[in-house]
Design an enzyme around this catalytic site. Structure first.
Site, PDB file in Angstrom:
ATOM      1  N   HIS A 148      -2.806   2.719  -5.697  1.00 48.17           N
ATOM      2  CA  HIS A 148      -3.571   1.510  -5.413  1.00 48.17           C
ATOM      3  C   HIS A 148      -3.819   0.695  -6.676  1.00 48.17           C
ATOM      4  CE1 HIS A 148      -5.394  -0.429  -1.965  1.00 48.17           C
ATOM      5  NE2 HIS A 148      -6.376  -0.856  -2.750  1.00 48.17           N
ATOM      6  N   HIS A 156      -4.147  -9.229   3.342  1.00 50.01           N
ATOM      7  CA  HIS A 156      -5.582  -9.217   3.609  1.00 50.01           C
ATOM      8  C   HIS A 156      -5.898 -10.062   4.841  1.00 50.01           C
ATOM      9  CE1 HIS A 156      -6.798  -8.154  -0.808  1.00 50.01           C
ATOM     10  NE2 HIS A 156      -6.517  -7.088  -0.080  1.00 50.01           N
ATOM     11  N   ARG A 179       0.836  -1.189   0.000  1.00 48.78           N
ATOM     12  CA  ARG A 179       0.000   0.000   0.000  1.00 48.78           C
ATOM     13  C   ARG A 179       0.879   1.251   0.000  1.00 48.78           C
ATOM     14  NH1 ARG A 179      -2.076  -3.570   3.890  1.00 48.78           N
ATOM     15  NH2 ARG A 179      -4.190  -4.331   3.467  1.00 48.78           N
ATOM     16  N   ARG A 188      -1.289  -1.885  -6.876  1.00 54.17           N
ATOM     17  CA  ARG A 188      -1.588  -3.002  -5.971  1.00 54.17           C
ATOM     18  C   ARG A 188      -2.562  -3.967  -6.650  1.00 54.17           C
ATOM     19  NH1 ARG A 188      -1.569  -4.531  -0.488  1.00 54.17           N
ATOM     20  NH2 ARG A 188      -3.578  -5.121   0.418  1.00 54.17           N
ATOM     21  N   TYR A 204     -10.181 -10.616  -7.149  1.00 58.98           N
ATOM     22  CA  TYR A 204      -9.230 -10.721  -8.256  1.00 58.98           C
ATOM     23  C   TYR A 204      -9.483 -11.950  -9.123  1.00 58.98           C
ATOM     24  CZ  TYR A 204      -6.855  -7.026  -5.759  1.00 58.98           C
ATOM     25  OH  TYR A 204      -6.577  -5.840  -5.132  1.00 58.98           O
ATOM     26  N   LYS A 217      -1.738  -2.741   7.971  1.00 57.02           N
ATOM     27  CA  LYS A 217      -2.766  -2.154   8.827  1.00 57.02           C
ATOM     28  C   LYS A 217      -2.725  -2.800  10.210  1.00 57.02           C
ATOM     29  CE  LYS A 217      -5.973  -0.863   5.136  1.00 57.02           C
ATOM     30  NZ  LYS A 217      -7.354  -1.025   4.585  1.00 57.02           N
TER      31      LYS A 217
END
Length: 311
Positions: free
Chosen positions: A256, A282, A162, A259, A291, A186
């Site tokens: 992004h 994730h 990210r 990504r 995806y 995150k």
């Protein structure tokens, strides 16, 4: 309209909990703060002095319908879902802290969002970008600024990290011996992403050049601006937009997108879904499964073009 009131103490405590215990990023905490300020500001201006225990479903529904539509302009489904998520987290926290017996969010439903396939750059576009880099096109000039731009693009595309992860990347996170990067995602969750030898060589050359030419006071940070200061979101966005404008006509050209491109190219070349999930950091497989739709669309296109009975 009354002057905006400061957040109540219990809301401030919730934000502190997100920052200190949940380890949410400053950007995420700010988004929660804005939502709560809007919500409690609306309650104050519309219903007067209302206590936390007196907040009911209709107060929340009123804010979602009226408070988020100033001047008659409706909020998008994405915005409404995000703000509902903020309130659900807040009231769940309030119940856990025994400030409330139950959450008023039970009957609040989030609007459905039509799923959109992730936009990405075709492989030939990324190959063209590499050729541009080798040819020293303007965005990849020979000076330190050009070296920074090229490394930004290569790190984003080759690791799927990210933008915030890129900005915070430090040299100590580069593991040359194991050919991998330790990325802090995150919630400060760590993940390891393998990198190629050429990319490691590029990082080493950039680091040496940074020390030699810039003498940056922030030597821990891998990437810096030509003035030695750390990167910011706007700088990274401009670099990516300038580079992608050379090779693609897609409307959005943000970090992004690289990504999405990283993940889509992996899936299109047969990568395991769970492996892509781990590389992206994730928390659930559902976030990665989007995806697979791009992969299926590619298979449909190949089938339609190649099979004699496809039309």
């Amino acid at each position: 309209m009354k002057e905006e009131q400061p957040l109540p103490a219990f809301a401030q405590a919730f934000l502190a909990y997100l920052e200190l215990e949940k380890r949410y990023s400053p950007h995420t905490v700010l988004a929660y703060r804005v939502d709560l300020e809007q919500f409690f500001g609306y309650l104050e201006n519309t219903y007067g002095d209302i206590s936390l225990k007196d907040i009911r479903y209709f107060h929340i529904q009123s804010w979602l319908v009226t408070g988020l539509a100033p001047g008659g302009k409706s909020a998008t489904a994405v915005t409404i879902r995000r703000k509902i998520s903020t309130l659900k987290s807040f009231f769940k926290y309030a119940v856990r802290k025994q400030l409330l017996e139950q959450s008023p969010m039970a009957k609040v439903n989030s609007p459905k969002i039509r799923k959109r396939l992730p936009v990405f750059v075709e492989e030939k576009g990324m190959q063209q970008l590499e050729e541009n880099a080798a040819a020293g096109k303007p965005v990849f000039s020979d000076d330190f600024k050009g070296a920074t731009a090229r490394l930004i693009l290569d790190l984003l595309y080759q690791t799927g990290m990210r933008r915030a992860e890129l900005i915070g990347l430090k040299m100590q996170q580069v593991d040359t011996g194991n050919r991998q990067l330790k990325i802090l995602g995150k919630g400060n969750k760590e993940r390891f992403v393998p990198v190629s030898s050429p990319l490691l060589e590029q990082i080493a050359a950039y680091e040496a050049r940074k020390r030699r030419e810039i003498g940056s006071p922030d030597l821990e940070r891998l990437l810096v601006k030509p003035n030695g200061k750390p990167l910011d979101e706007s700088y990274v966005y401009k670099v990516v937009k300038a580079a992608l404008s050379q090779v693609t006509t897609i409307r959005k050209k943000s970090p992004h997108i690289l990504r999405h491109t990283f993940a889509t190219h992996l899936m299109n070349n047969g990568a395991d879904l769970n492996a892509v999930k781990e590389l992206l950091g994730h928390s659930s497989l559902a976030a990665t499964q989007v995806y697979t739709h791009n992969t299926i669309e590619k298979l449909k296109k190949v089938h339609q073009q190649a099979h004699p009975k496809a039309r």
